[in-house]
Write an enzyme that holds these catalytic residues in place. Sequence first.
Site, PDB file in Angstrom:
ATOM      1  N   SER A  17      -2.549 -11.728   9.539  1.00 24.76           N
ATOM      2  CA  SER A  17      -1.418 -12.330   9.182  1.00 24.76           C
ATOM      3  C   SER A  17      -0.178 -11.899   9.891  1.00 24.76           C
ATOM      4  O   SER A  17      -0.100 -10.678  10.015  1.00 24.76           O
ATOM      5  CB  SER A  17      -1.187 -12.649   7.880  1.00 24.76           C
ATOM      6  OG  SER A  17      -2.277 -13.043   6.925  1.00 24.76           O
ATOM      7  N   THR A  61     -11.597 -10.056  -0.686  1.00 23.33           N
ATOM      8  CA  THR A  61     -10.818 -10.851  -1.495  1.00 23.33           C
ATOM      9  C   THR A  61     -11.734 -11.768  -2.463  1.00 23.33           C
ATOM     10  O   THR A  61     -11.591 -11.861  -3.727  1.00 23.33           O
ATOM     11  CB  THR A  61      -9.726 -11.697  -1.093  1.00 23.33           C
ATOM     12  OG1 THR A  61      -9.102 -10.603   0.045  1.00 23.33           O
ATOM     13  CG2 THR A  61      -9.016 -12.357  -1.997  1.00 23.33           C
ATOM     14  N   ASN A  71      -1.992 -13.193   2.234  1.00 27.31           N
ATOM     15  CA  ASN A  71      -1.946 -13.037   3.739  1.00 27.31           C
ATOM     16  C   ASN A  71      -2.959 -11.975   3.894  1.00 27.31           C
ATOM     17  O   ASN A  71      -2.352 -10.473   4.035  1.00 27.31           O
ATOM     18  CB  ASN A  71      -0.364 -12.584   4.026  1.00 27.31           C
ATOM     19  CG  ASN A  71       0.554 -13.623   3.795  1.00 27.31           C
ATOM     20  OD1 ASN A  71       0.600 -14.533   4.808  1.00 27.31           O
ATOM     21  ND2 ASN A  71       1.361 -13.612   2.873  1.00 27.31           N
ATOM     22  N   GLU A  72      -4.049 -12.386   4.290  1.00 30.73           N
ATOM     23  CA  GLU A  72      -5.187 -11.636   4.740  1.00 30.73           C
ATOM     24  C   GLU A  72      -4.936 -10.893   6.073  1.00 30.73           C
ATOM     25  O   GLU A  72      -4.062 -11.398   6.747  1.00 30.73           O
ATOM     26  CB  GLU A  72      -6.328 -12.277   4.831  1.00 30.73           C
ATOM     27  CG  GLU A  72      -6.831 -13.060   3.260  1.00 30.73           C
ATOM     28  CD  GLU A  72      -7.343 -12.400   2.241  1.00 30.73           C
ATOM     29  OE1 GLU A  72      -7.028 -11.278   2.401  1.00 30.73           O
ATOM     30  OE2 GLU A  72      -8.022 -12.625   1.478  1.00 30.73           O
ATOM     31  N   PRO A  73      -5.795  -9.846   6.249  1.00 32.35           N
ATOM     32  CA  PRO A  73      -5.746  -9.000   7.508  1.00 32.35           C
ATOM     33  C   PRO A  73      -5.671 -10.142   8.868  1.00 32.35           C
ATOM     34  O   PRO A  73      -6.342 -10.989   8.743  1.00 32.35           O
ATOM     35  CB  PRO A  73      -7.012  -8.406   7.687  1.00 32.35           C
ATOM     36  CG  PRO A  73      -7.234  -8.021   6.189  1.00 32.35           C
ATOM     37  CD  PRO A  73      -6.724  -9.144   5.459  1.00 32.35           C
TER      38      PRO A  73
END
Length: 649
Positions: free
Chosen positions: A171, A186, A167-169
């Site tokens: 999300s 990532t 859940n990357e920035p």
Amino acid sequence: MSFDPCTMSYQSHVEHFEKIKTLIFPSSVDACSELAQQIKGLILARQKEGRDLVLGLATGSTPVPLYRELIRIHREEKVSFRNVITFNLDEYYGINRDHPESYFRFMQDQLFDHVDIPPDHIHVPDGMVPMDDAFDSCEAFERKIADAGGIDLQILGIGSTGHIGFNEPGSTQVSRTRLVALDKVTRRDAAPDFLGEENVPRFAITMGVGTILQAREIILMAWGENKADIVAQAVEGHVTESISASFLQEHSNVRFLLDTAASSSLTRIRLPWLVGRAMWDEREIHRSIIWLAGKEKKPVLKLTDEEYNENGMGDLLTREGSAYNLNIITFNRLQHTITGWPGGKPDADDTNRPEKSEPHPKNVLIIAPEPSDAVVSMAGTMSRLVTQGHRVRVCYFTSGSLRVTDGAATRFARTLEMLSLDGEKLHGGGRDETVDRGWSEQRSFASLILNQILEKGPFGEHPAALRRLKALIRRGEARDACSVVGVHHEHIRFLDLPFYEKGRYRRFIATEEDLMMVADMLAEERPDQVYTTGSQADPSSIQAICFQLFIKALKRHENESWAKMCSIWHYRGHQKALAPHEIAMAVPMSPDQLRQKISSIGKFQVHGIPNNLSGEQDLRTAVDYDALGMAEYEAIESFERIEGLKYKR
Ligand code: GLP
């Protein structure tokens, strides 16, 4: 055994900053053995009730010690995992389950192959589902979680962007299982696993933040200094979509388990006097005054009584009498860290110098876990040590071959091929059979390498010859880098430790064989002074493994006089610089010395060390020292002192 709060009032102060229950352990192994016991208890309790236990599992290096402990419990304590159902958080998109970096394969290798969880109890998102079917597949995954009764205990790691799962920035808190694009940070972090950033998948399937938050209990683990800042933001900062781990603040049953290095940015560790627990030992006084100077943007000698009082340091003031006294003590201590004689100044009074003056010259051993480590952190100091007449030896613990791209190896093999053709034309042609054979052998070696690269594909295991060629490429760079700072190639050792040669990133395991090689090397070198790194690093990293090997190997020599007398200096790695309060030796560099350092780092070309490592940390340290009221240098390399034989972790 967790380091738990001492008093109730201390606890309430901590809670003021920490919005998530956070436990700090001496090491990842201690944390994982406690957690594994909790999981064992849950499995057994459910077995008694005839029910299943639903675990949410994570990948990455963080949970590996937990999985090792669970496997031990299964084998040695005879605990069956038959009633365990698992759901993995995420999977890379577009790689199949046999791919060595697929999370499915990772889980098989690290856990599932070694315990008796029935295969139909195991759920890992499908990374090969066609794009058009991804939504349905994710919905089906969510349904399976619900059908299993929801997740009882969710295990998490944390990525450098603060992500949980993938859940990357950006999300949202209500996001569900879905296909996502990976953040560039990532992908960069995963580059070593995939032997190059270009091979890292661009997409992944991940449980959403909302899915994770539905688990009845959540445990997030983090190890090593590189996780410290992001952990502190998740625990103490605002809830924000830019750090998905911060959403965990909204859950009622969540714990963070940290090792000491990963806890180092929490307020209670960084600024303990603000949570009312100051010990006011020498180290803490030093740290607090440097912090105060930074906060007030003043040199140390200009701090006032009022500033001490207004910043929670009134009790220190009462103890020491006045700001003036405290300022002077700190100023002198800082001043005494600065030296142009890292190996000690011969025939000088060394009472207030970082390093002893005797013996002179010294046997100096510089340890580089990966080939580029030492020059990045201490090329200027290396150059000074050589110039000042010490017997400087650089020891590369690992070959660094995994950092060399296939492209670089192809280039070398093609050059070899062309060289043999040219050679044959110029010096061969039937005149001398031995010479002809030489050229032809060279060409077959080149074509063997080129074939091996083709056959293994971008991610396959490296056959021995290819791995060796890559190691030799790295050696060449290491030699060039050393020669820039005056270390002769005959004074360089390459240990090529087997744990690295046999392993993959995030899954290296050192054995007695590695330890013996390091111990034998030390016995030969008998150093008076050692420079090393990795004491605070992620325990799965090459730097941390090499540091532990060094410390254990040194202990094997504890009765020898050189080991008792040896001083050990620690340089910080690429990612985190030492803060001024941590520095025990500061070695200044002139603009010319800095240029020399950058040129030395520049010799490592094949994996492209990012430019920001080229002396930037050293420039910053010089600015920090200047701001604290020290002399203004161009750049400073910095070191911590490690109490070698007394070191514990
Ligand atoms: C990946 C995984 C996360 C994991 C993170 C950190 O992004 N999707 O689940 O927490 O890596 O990895 P490591 O534990 O190796 O630091």
